[in-house]
Motif scaffolding. Structure first.
Motif, short mmCIF file in Angstrom:
data_model
loop_
_atom_site.label_atom_id
_atom_site.label_comp_id
_atom_site.label_asym_id
_atom_site.label_seq_id
_atom_site.Cartn_x
_atom_site.Cartn_y
_atom_site.Cartn_z
N TYR A 195 0.56 3.95 -2.93
CA TYR A 195 0.21 5.19 -2.71
C TYR A 195 1.38 6.37 -2.96
O TYR A 195 1.12 7.45 -3.34
N TYR A 197 -7.40 -1.77 -2.40
CA TYR A 197 -6.85 -1.51 -0.87
C TYR A 197 -7.94 -1.08 -0.09
O TYR A 197 -7.71 -0.74 1.04
N LYS A 215 -7.86 4.33 -9.50
CA LYS A 215 -9.20 3.72 -9.16
C LYS A 215 -9.34 2.44 -8.67
O LYS A 215 -9.79 1.95 -7.52
N ARG A 232 -7.04 1.60 -5.68
CA ARG A 232 -7.65 2.07 -4.26
C ARG A 232 -8.76 1.30 -3.94
O ARG A 232 -8.90 0.96 -2.73
N VAL A 290 -14.51 4.44 -3.95
CA VAL A 290 -14.08 5.08 -4.99
C VAL A 290 -15.24 5.21 -5.87
O VAL A 290 -16.19 4.77 -5.87
N GLU A 346 -10.50 1.22 -0.51
CA GLU A 346 -11.06 2.67 -0.58
C GLU A 346 -12.17 2.64 -1.34
O GLU A 346 -12.58 1.69 -2.12
N ARG A 349 1.00 -1.34 0.18
CA ARG A 349 0.03 0.05 -0.04
C ARG A 349 0.92 1.36 -0.11
O ARG A 349 0.50 2.29 -0.64
#
Length: 144
Positions: free
Chosen positions: A45, A140, A134, A137, A144, A142, A41
């Motif tokens: 990121y 991981y 996207k 994300r 979106v 998130e 991650r």
């Protein structure tokens, strides 16, 4: 066939082999020590921040018609993208790297054509980046 998602909603990256090379990305995931994927991650990121900053620099270099800087920035982001297996972003950045040069590797004499090609390809690279960002994300966790 629709891409698969896990019960928790995370995408199966193997279904997105057109934008991310699963074997390369799996090597990054193998470095994780836990199920939280903190190590990978951090790398991913960090790439997001690096890519967004580089795209801003590319836009400025494009405005300033600086083919040399565009080539250097394309080369830089190509390498970062390749490390994560982000194939479409890598390929677009490689094209940007070479557009300002002729077949001998010297600066292209027709800057207008080179800049137009770079502008179009930069738009493609940013679109490809948005798509894979996207996806990762979501991978991981998130929303979106």
């Amino acid at each position: 066939m629709a891409p698969k998602v896990a019960a928790d909603g995370t995408p199966d990256l193997k279904d997105y082999a057109d934008v991310i090379d699963p074997s390369t990305f799996d090597q990054i995931l193998e470095m994780d020590d836990d199920d939280e994927r903190d190590f990978s991650r951090g790398i991913v990121y960090g790439f997001f921040e690096q890519a967004e900053t580089t795209f801003e620099k590319m836009e400025k270099a494009l405005t300033n018609e600086n083919l040399s800087e565009l080539s250097q920035l394309g080369h830089f982001l190509k390498g970062s993208s390749a490390t994560l297996g982000l194939t479409k972003v890598k390929e677009a950045c490689e094209r940007i790297q070479h557009f300002g040069k002729d077949e001998t590797g010297t600066e292209e004499k027709d800057n207008t054509t080179a800049l137009a090609k770079i502008k179009q390809t930069l738009g493609e690279a940013k679109g490809d980046y948005d798509e894979v960002a996207k996806l990762l994300r979501r991978f991981y966790g998130e929303k979106v």
